[in-house]
Motif scaffolding. Structure first.
Motif, PDB file in Angstrom:
ATOM      1  N   TYR A 237      -3.975 -11.577  57.116  1.00 16.20           N
ATOM      2  CA  TYR A 237      -3.545 -10.578  56.332  1.00 16.20           C
ATOM      3  C   TYR A 237      -2.513 -10.241  56.347  1.00 16.20           C
ATOM      4  O   TYR A 237      -1.764 -10.981  57.301  1.00 16.20           O
ATOM      5  N   ARG A 238      -1.900  -9.750  55.607  1.00 12.34           N
ATOM      6  CA  ARG A 238       0.120  -9.251  55.276  1.00 12.34           C
ATOM      7  C   ARG A 238      -0.339  -8.032  54.996  1.00 12.34           C
ATOM      8  O   ARG A 238      -0.914  -7.754  54.020  1.00 12.34           O
ATOM      9  N   VAL A 239       0.371  -6.476  55.811  1.00 10.12           N
ATOM     10  CA  VAL A 239       0.409  -5.553  55.013  1.00 10.12           C
ATOM     11  C   VAL A 239       2.413  -4.881  55.572  1.00 10.12           C
ATOM     12  O   VAL A 239       2.683  -5.335  56.032  1.00 10.12           O
ATOM     13  N   THR A 241       5.643  -3.127  53.449  1.00  6.94           N
ATOM     14  CA  THR A 241       6.340  -2.075  53.116  1.00  6.94           C
ATOM     15  C   THR A 241       7.215  -3.366  52.081  1.00  6.94           C
ATOM     16  O   THR A 241       7.994  -2.795  51.090  1.00  6.94           O
ATOM     17  N   THR A 285      -4.333  -5.032  64.179  1.00  6.16           N
ATOM     18  CA  THR A 285      -5.256  -4.850  63.182  1.00  6.16           C
ATOM     19  C   THR A 285      -4.528  -3.527  62.641  1.00  6.16           C
ATOM     20  O   THR A 285      -3.214  -3.625  62.830  1.00  6.16           O
ATOM     21  N   CYS A 286      -4.983  -3.144  60.996  1.00  9.28           N
ATOM     22  CA  CYS A 286      -3.913  -2.304  60.528  1.00  9.28           C
ATOM     23  C   CYS A 286      -4.749  -1.248  60.462  1.00  9.28           C
ATOM     24  O   CYS A 286      -6.258  -1.101  60.075  1.00  9.28           O
ATOM     25  N   SER A 326      13.733  -2.579  61.684  1.00  7.64           N
ATOM     26  CA  SER A 326      13.265  -4.126  60.566  1.00  7.64           C
ATOM     27  C   SER A 326      14.613  -3.805  60.073  1.00  7.64           C
ATOM     28  O   SER A 326      15.191  -3.375  59.098  1.00  7.64           O
ATOM     29  N   TYR A 330      12.285  -0.320  57.255  1.00  9.18           N
ATOM     30  CA  TYR A 330      11.773   0.240  58.360  1.00  9.18           C
ATOM     31  C   TYR A 330      11.512   0.656  59.619  1.00  9.18           C
ATOM     32  O   TYR A 330      11.947  -0.141  60.584  1.00  9.18           O
ATOM     33  N   GLU A 360       6.560 -14.253  55.936  1.00 13.99           N
ATOM     34  CA  GLU A 360       6.052 -12.900  55.999  1.00 13.99           C
ATOM     35  C   GLU A 360       5.259 -12.385  57.161  1.00 13.99           C
ATOM     36  O   GLU A 360       4.823 -11.009  56.684  1.00 13.99           O
ATOM     37  N   HIS A 361       5.694 -12.510  58.165  1.00 12.87           N
ATOM     38  CA  HIS A 361       5.166 -11.983  59.069  1.00 12.87           C
ATOM     39  C   HIS A 361       6.160 -12.182  59.944  1.00 12.87           C
ATOM     40  O   HIS A 361       5.593 -11.936  61.739  1.00 12.87           O
ATOM     41  N   ARG A 366       8.656 -11.265  65.437  1.00 14.37           N
ATOM     42  CA  ARG A 366       8.157  -9.490  65.191  1.00 14.37           C
ATOM     43  C   ARG A 366       7.776  -8.571  66.485  1.00 14.37           C
ATOM     44  O   ARG A 366       7.932  -9.724  67.452  1.00 14.37           O
ATOM     45  N   GLY A 374      -1.043  -1.896  64.042  1.00 12.26           N
ATOM     46  CA  GLY A 374       0.478  -2.573  63.782  1.00 12.26           C
ATOM     47  C   GLY A 374       1.008  -1.834  63.292  1.00 12.26           C
ATOM     48  O   GLY A 374       2.657  -1.607  63.013  1.00 12.26           O
ATOM     49  N   TYR A 375       0.856  -0.423  62.352  1.00  7.21           N
ATOM     50  CA  TYR A 375       1.966   0.510  61.482  1.00  7.21           C
ATOM     51  C   TYR A 375       3.041   1.120  62.380  1.00  7.21           C
ATOM     52  O   TYR A 375       3.967   1.163  62.475  1.00  7.21           O
ATOM     53  N   LYS A 380       8.063  -6.465  61.691  1.00  6.69           N
ATOM     54  CA  LYS A 380       8.297  -7.655  61.897  1.00  6.69           C
ATOM     55  C   LYS A 380       9.678  -7.529  61.427  1.00  6.69           C
ATOM     56  O   LYS A 380      10.526  -6.124  61.186  1.00  6.69           O
TER      57      LYS A 380
HETATM   58  N1  LIG Z   1       8.898  -4.643  59.012  1.00  9.39           N
HETATM   59  C1  LIG Z   1       8.065  -4.505  58.900  1.00  9.39           C
HETATM   60  N2  LIG Z   1       6.841  -4.430  59.595  1.00  9.39           N
HETATM   61  C2  LIG Z   1       5.842  -4.422  59.878  1.00  9.39           C
HETATM   62  C3  LIG Z   1       5.055  -3.225  58.669  1.00  9.39           C
HETATM   63  C4  LIG Z   1       6.250  -2.989  57.250  1.00  9.39           C
HETATM   64  O1  LIG Z   1       5.191  -2.318  56.474  1.00  9.39           O
HETATM   65  N3  LIG Z   1       7.432  -3.442  57.161  1.00  9.39           N
HETATM   66  N4  LIG Z   1       4.274  -3.074  58.574  1.00  9.39           N
HETATM   67  C5  LIG Z   1       3.352  -3.227  59.854  1.00  9.39           C
HETATM   68  C6  LIG Z   1       1.319  -2.958  59.185  1.00  9.39           C
HETATM   69  S1  LIG Z   1       1.096  -1.632  58.154  1.00  9.39           S
HETATM   70  C7  LIG Z   1       0.877  -4.054  60.152  1.00  9.39           C
HETATM   71  S2  LIG Z   1      -0.631  -3.547  59.719  1.00  9.39           S
HETATM   72  C8  LIG Z   1       1.389  -5.439  59.925  1.00  9.39           C
HETATM   73  C9  LIG Z   1       1.213  -6.462  59.787  1.00  9.39           C
HETATM   74  O2  LIG Z   1       1.592  -7.288  60.161  1.00  9.39           O
HETATM   75  P1  LIG Z   1       1.041  -8.736  59.011  1.00  9.39           P
HETATM   76  O3  LIG Z   1       1.415  -8.802  57.809  1.00  9.39           O
HETATM   77  O4  LIG Z   1       1.730 -10.210  59.902  1.00  9.39           O
HETATM   78  O5  LIG Z   1      -0.256  -9.087  59.043  1.00  9.39           O
HETATM   79  O6  LIG Z   1       2.459  -5.279  61.030  1.00  9.39           O
HETATM   80  C10 LIG Z   1       3.445  -4.075  60.915  1.00  9.39           C
HETATM   81  N5  LIG Z   1       4.947  -4.479  60.364  1.00  9.39           N
END
Ligand SMILES: Nc1nc2c(c(=O)[nH]1)N[C@H]1C(S)=C(S)[C@@H](COP(=O)(O)O)O[C@H]1N2
Ligand SMILES: [Mo]
Length: 518
Positions: A237-239, A241, A285-286, A326, A330, A360-361, A366, A374-375, A380
């Motif tokens: 999964y990818r989440v 902004t 986990t998100c 980041s 972020y 994208e990860h 990270r 994760g947030y 990342k």
């Molecule tokens: N730079 C950055 N890192 C971030 C985020 C983001 O929006 N920007 N989202 C976070 C959130 S909410 C989660 S759940 C995880 C998801 O990591 P994935 O996309 O590798 O699964 O990254 C986290 N790291």
């Protein structure tokens, strides 16, 4: 009379078209200028990122639940429609009441310029693309408006020059429109092709890790339809902004550790590799994962321990938070204790499932921290760790309705059979995954049609930080059946039964599904 009205309507159509051409010129010139002056200042993407940051939480949740992985494409499509409508209106305004169209265009130009220059990744020349785009579009809209009115006036007064005026307008519109499309598409294509991180990543050879994760016998169950023990990178999964994936070159990347520290430390990518990599298996986990949802995945990460990195800087007493940042601005707030705890393997990861982090990860580096959503932990494209306090600093999601601290609520999920997919009567395995990062899963139980709770067979856990697979063999009889699942962790706690929404700190509840058997 009737010819007059149709003529009038037709002129409105041409006015709207001249507005569209103006809009296209704005985007094309800005895109070309972004390529030359400031690579991150593409106006449509900057406005998109701006929208992502300002939309209220319920709308964002709606976007994620409705469009899922395609939330960003949906946003771009929505923006595209808005640009088309606004451009057409500007064209009509310029035709009906000059210079209202040109004024509207300047307002739009200023707004998009503001969206661009306030981005974290904006360069000093970031204002140039929207400025040039606005000037070019204003000139085009002004000239096209004047030509269109000349044609209309000639037509009204039945002048012989009408044919000439019409041709002038059409030729100018066609030329401007075609040039805008060619320049815009070419600039975007060149921007995309020269985003170098991809090529660098493919050429990158990471040193072999000092240690790998031992996989015990029985760690993976053989059940059709169950989540694999390790989630392939392509399915993970990818989440985030980030509207476009940040393009980070590891040779210029650095990590700064500052704030409440004895010594400010700067580390290069090579410095990290020189520390020696170890492999860790951690389930991520998100906070936006609904009960039974897909926003959870398990991977092998290679990296270095965050606490070893922090030691170099020496956090001062009184600090209780790491604000990680980041490259795209972020931020996440992580309790310092989650990283200094000798029993938790909080890491800076450079590899995911045996390859450099996918862009994208988080390529090139990270964070991954077991036990925290994760947030608040998994930043990342990380570039700064500011040692600070919860009293003094706030992360991206905190003013947007999510808790500053958010440990993962342990949970269980049914992978098969899927609710809504009928199965044939007979032997049907009910199976899925369960996770309780840092504590571990003790037991998973399933209840069918409100019957007794049946203990599931578990896969052998790799460690307390990864999910386990579970399965219950079921003799399915025809009809509709009701299946509920719950987990018990190694502390003896029961998964929370009470339903909670994902905001402010994660969903809870037992997954209950209806399975139809024929
Ligand atoms: N730079 C950055 N890192 C971030 C985020 C983001 O929006 N920007 N989202 C976070 C959130 S909410 C989660 S759940 C995880 C998801 O990591 P994935 O996309 O590798 O699964 O990254 C986290 N790291
Ligand atoms: Mo998340």
């Amino acid at each position: 009379m009737s010819t007059h009205t149709t003529t009038g309507k037709r002129f409105f159509f041409w006015a709207a078209l001249s507005g569209l051409v103006g809009g296209a010129v704005f985007l094309a010139v800005a895109e070309l200028a972004a390529l030359i002056f400031a690579s991150t200042a593409s106006p449509i993407l900057a406005v998109g990122s701006f929208v992502i940051d300002i939309v209220p939480r319920p709308l964002k949740e709606f976007a994620i639940t409705t469009f899922g992985e395609y939330d960003k494409i949906a946003l771009l499509a929505g923006l595209g429609i808005a640009v088309v409508v606004a451009s057409a209106i500007a064209g009509i305004l310029e035709y009906v009441r000059p210079p209202l169209g040109v004024i509207a265009l300047f307002v739009a130009g200023i707004l998009s310029g503001a969206a661009i220059v306030t981005r974290a990744e904006a360069t000093t020349l970031a204002f140039v693309p929207p400025l040039l785009g606005t000037l070019a579009a204003a000139a085009v809209l002004f000239l096209l408006g004047r030509r269109l009115r000349a044609w209309r006036d000639a037509r009204k007064s039945g002048e012989e020059s009408e044919g000439l005026d019409r041709r002038r307008f059409l030729v100018m519109t066609g030329l401007a429109g075609a040039s805008a499309v060619i320049v815009g598409v070419a600039s975007r294509a060149v921007s995309a092709a020269t985003s170098s991180a991809d090529a660098i990543r493919r050429a990158l050879k990471l040193p072999a890790p000092k240690s790998t994760v031992p996989i015990p016998a029985g760690a993976e169950l053989d059940v059709p339809g169950i989540s694999p023990l390790f989630t392939p990178n392509a399915d993970f999964y990818r989440v985030d902004t980030a509207l476009t994936v940040p393009n980070v070159d590891p040779s210029t990347w650095k990590l700064v550790i500052d704030g409440m520290v004895d010594k400010r430390v700067e580390l290069s990518f090579q410095d990290l590799l020189d520390m020696g990599l170890d492999e860790y298996a951690i389930t991520l986990t998100c906070v936006s994962n609904e009960v039974g949802g897909e926003l959870v995945g398990n991977a092998k990460w290679q990296g270095v321990r965050l606490r070893d990195v922090l030691k170099m800087a020496g956090p001062k007493s009184g600090a209780d938070m790491i604000l990680s940042r980041s490259v795209d601005g972020y931020t996440a707030s992580t309790p310092l204790s989650a990283v200094t705890d000798e029993n938790i393997d909080a890491i800076l990861a450079v590899a995911m499932n045996g390859e450099p982090l996918p862009p994208e990860h988080g390529f090139p580096v990270r964070m991954v921290i077991p036990g925290l959503y994760g947030y608040v932990s998994a930043t990342k494209w990380v570039t700064e760790l500011k040692i600070t306090t919860f009293a003094d600093d706030e992360a991206y999601w905190t003013p947007r309705g999510y808790s500053a601290e958010a440990p993962i609520k342990f949970s269980s999920r049914v992978d098969t059979p899927k609710s809504g997919t009928p199965v044939k009567a007979g032997k049907v395995p009910i199976a899925g995954v369960a996770w309780a990062q840092t504590v571990g899963i003790e037991r998973v139980e399933v209840s069918i049609d409100n019957g007794d709770w049946i203990p599931a067979k578990l896969s052998t856990p790799i460690n307390a930080d990864t999910w386990v697979q579970w399965v219950v063999d079921w003799d399915a009889t025809p009809g509709t059946h009701y299946v509920a699942v719950r987990a018990i962790n190694k502390d003896g706690d029961m998964q929370i039964e009470e339903r909670a929404a994902i905001a402010p700190n994660g969903s809870s509840g037992w997954q209950r599904s209806l399975i139809s058997v024929s």
